[in-house]
Structure formats: structure tokens, C-alpha cells
Design a protein around this motif. Structure first.
Motif, short mmCIF file in Angstrom:
data_model
loop_
_atom_site.label_atom_id
_atom_site.label_comp_id
_atom_site.label_asym_id
_atom_site.label_seq_id
_atom_site.Cartn_x
_atom_site.Cartn_y
_atom_site.Cartn_z
N ILE A 1 0.88 -1.04 0.00
CA ILE A 1 -0.48 -0.02 -0.50
C ILE A 1 0.92 1.65 0.06
N PHE A 2 1.35 1.84 -1.28
CA PHE A 2 1.69 3.62 -1.65
C PHE A 2 1.13 4.55 -0.41
N THR A 3 1.89 4.79 0.75
CA THR A 3 1.87 5.85 2.01
C THR A 3 3.09 6.08 1.93
N ASP A 4 2.98 7.42 2.89
CA ASP A 4 3.53 8.35 3.88
C ASP A 4 4.54 8.76 2.61
N PHE A 5 4.62 8.93 1.55
CA PHE A 5 4.88 9.65 0.15
C PHE A 5 5.03 10.54 0.54
N LYS A 6 7.53 11.44 0.46
CA LYS A 6 7.54 12.47 1.03
C LYS A 6 8.86 12.65 -0.35
N VAL A 7 8.97 13.80 -0.17
CA VAL A 7 10.16 14.19 -0.97
C VAL A 7 11.10 15.14 0.48
N VAL A 8 12.19 14.48 0.80
CA VAL A 8 13.17 14.35 1.37
C VAL A 8 14.28 16.34 1.19
N ASN A 9 14.86 15.64 0.24
CA ASN A 9 15.93 16.01 -0.28
C ASN A 9 16.40 16.75 -1.80
N VAL A 10 16.11 17.71 -2.50
CA VAL A 10 16.10 18.32 -4.08
C VAL A 10 17.85 19.00 -3.88
N LEU A 11 18.77 18.22 -5.41
CA LEU A 11 20.14 18.73 -5.35
C LEU A 11 19.69 19.95 -6.27
N ALA A 12 19.84 21.23 -6.49
CA ALA A 12 19.73 21.61 -8.14
C ALA A 12 20.97 22.27 -8.04
N VAL A 13 21.72 22.97 -9.07
CA VAL A 13 22.72 23.75 -9.20
C VAL A 13 22.72 24.48 -9.92
N CYS A 14 23.33 25.82 -10.18
CA CYS A 14 22.74 27.45 -10.86
C CYS A 14 24.08 28.08 -11.14
N ASN A 15 24.11 28.87 -11.93
CA ASN A 15 25.75 29.46 -12.61
C ASN A 15 24.78 30.44 -12.56
N MET A 16 26.01 31.37 -12.35
CA MET A 16 25.69 33.18 -11.73
C MET A 16 26.33 33.37 -13.54
N PRO A 17 25.58 34.50 -14.36
CA PRO A 17 26.49 34.97 -14.94
C PRO A 17 27.35 35.93 -15.09
N PHE A 18 28.44 35.58 -13.74
CA PHE A 18 30.15 36.04 -13.50
C PHE A 18 30.32 35.75 -13.18
N GLU A 19 32.28 35.45 -12.47
CA GLU A 19 32.64 34.93 -11.82
C GLU A 19 32.51 36.10 -10.13
N ILE A 20 32.91 35.16 -8.56
CA ILE A 20 32.49 35.56 -7.25
C ILE A 20 33.65 36.09 -6.10
N ARG A 21 33.64 36.91 -6.11
CA ARG A 21 34.91 36.65 -5.15
C ARG A 21 34.89 36.49 -3.06
N LEU A 22 35.55 34.68 -3.55
CA LEU A 22 35.01 34.37 -1.99
C LEU A 22 34.88 34.86 -0.93
N PRO A 23 36.32 35.73 -0.58
CA PRO A 23 36.70 36.36 0.43
C PRO A 23 36.10 37.53 1.12
N GLU A 24 35.42 38.65 0.07
CA GLU A 24 35.10 39.47 0.24
C GLU A 24 32.95 39.04 0.51
N PHE A 25 33.13 37.93 -0.57
CA PHE A 25 31.85 37.10 0.10
C PHE A 25 31.43 37.12 1.08
N THR A 26 32.87 35.98 1.77
CA THR A 26 32.32 35.45 2.97
C THR A 26 32.37 36.52 4.68
#
Length: 186
Positions: free
Chosen positions: A96-121
């Protein structure tokens, strides 16, 4: 180019993890002997079953709990889980198909620019952590959405969240912050 202008960012969902219960005990040995595309891991007490369409891999325990990974949308995950439940029914189990739940979603997104990580942090200190000697990305957590973002200097962002909606709003929330720390093009 400013942070308020509407920039269409493509969010590519790479993996959706879902869980459901069968409400019956499953004989793993019977599934391993009679099922198709099955790997029986007796030492761990589970069976891996693969479906070709939709392309998902399911981990099945004898308690009746099933975890499905590999779908690329919430609808595909549900469809694959239902197909898997049906194939278990065809093996003779009272599923009996019960308790269906999506627990995790993994996605990727590309920004149209590069990022300065030390400054962002530095600008986003309580939420962002950057250890360049351990990992090349900034780990940014949004507690309200229960989402984690891995932000790379190339502009690539990997988002993990509880559902597709949370992943999309996490990308919307992070865009103004990464825009402030973008690398200027010479």
C-alpha cells in the motif's frame, strides 16, 4: 547591470530524494531472486532496485521503507516511487503506497559572473563559512528555508534543500549578496 534587474537564472535540478512506506514486510531474498535490475546487499540488509524510466534507484528495507534517488523533478520522483511500488506488488507483496515525502532536492545554478569568495564570506559572516584549505567553495546556510548553498568562485552554485520551492527561493535570496561580491570584468 544592477542586482534589481531581472536576470533569468537557470536552476537545473540534478537529484530528488523521496521516501515512502509499503505498510507490509518485504522479503528481500524474494525480491533479489525474482525482481529485475536488483542488487542484494545482505550484509547491510537492503536491496537496491533500479528503474529505467524514470531513471531512479531505490533502496528497499525489509521493514517496508523505500528511499528513491535520481529523479529530476518532484513529479518524476512520485511517478517512479509509484512504479516501484507496483513492481513490488507484482512480486506478490501486499503493498500500500503511503507516507510519500520528498526529503531532499539537489540543484545547480550558474551565475553570469565570477565571485570573490573572501569578500563574500566577510560580508555574510554568520551564515557563510569559507575554508579554502579544506573545500574550494563557500558554504552558505539559510536556516529559514533549511537550504545549504555551495558557492564557487566560477559563479557555479550547488543548492541543497527540502523541496524545489525552497531551492528556487534560496537562489533568489542569495543573488543580491553574490552580485555585490562579483568580479569586475576588465
Amino acid at each position: 547591470m544592477d542586482a534589481d534587474s531581472d536576470v533569468a537564472l537557470d536552476i537545473l535540478i540534478t537529484n530528488v530524494v523521496c521516501v515512502f512506506r509499503t505498510r507490509c514486510h518485504l522479503n528481500l531474498r524474494k525480491i533479489a531472486l525474482e525482481g529485475a535490475n536488483v542488487i542484494y546487499k545482505r550484509d547491510v540488509g537492503k536491496v537496491l532496485m533500479k528503474l529505467r524510466k524514470p531513471r531512479i534507484t531505490a533502496t528497499i528495507w525489509s521493514s517496508g521503507k523505500v528511499i528513491c534517488t535520481g529523479a529530476t523533478s518532484e513529479e518524476e520522483a512520485k511517478f517512479g516511487a509509484r512504479r516501484l511500488a507496483r513492481s513490488l506488488q507484482k512480486l506478490g507483496f501486499q503493498v500500500i503506497f503511503t507516507d510519500f515525502k520528498v526529503v531532499n532536492v539537489l540543484a545547480v545554478c550558474n551565475m553570469p559572473f565570477e565571485i570573490r569568495l573572501p569578500e563574500f564570506t566577510k560580508n555574510n559572516r554568520p551564515h557563510a563559512s569559507y575554508e579554502p584549505e579544506l573545500h574550494p567553495a563557500v558554504c552558505y546556510r539559510i536556516k529559514t528555508l533549511r537550504a545549504t548553498l555551495q558557492i564557487f568562485s566560477t559563479g557555479s552554485i550547488t543548492v541543497t534543500g527540502p523541496n524545489v520551492k525552497a531551492v528556487a527561493s534560496a537562489v533568489e535570496q542569495i543573488y543580491p549578496f553574490v552580485f555585490e561580491s562579483r568580479k569586475e570584468i576588465l
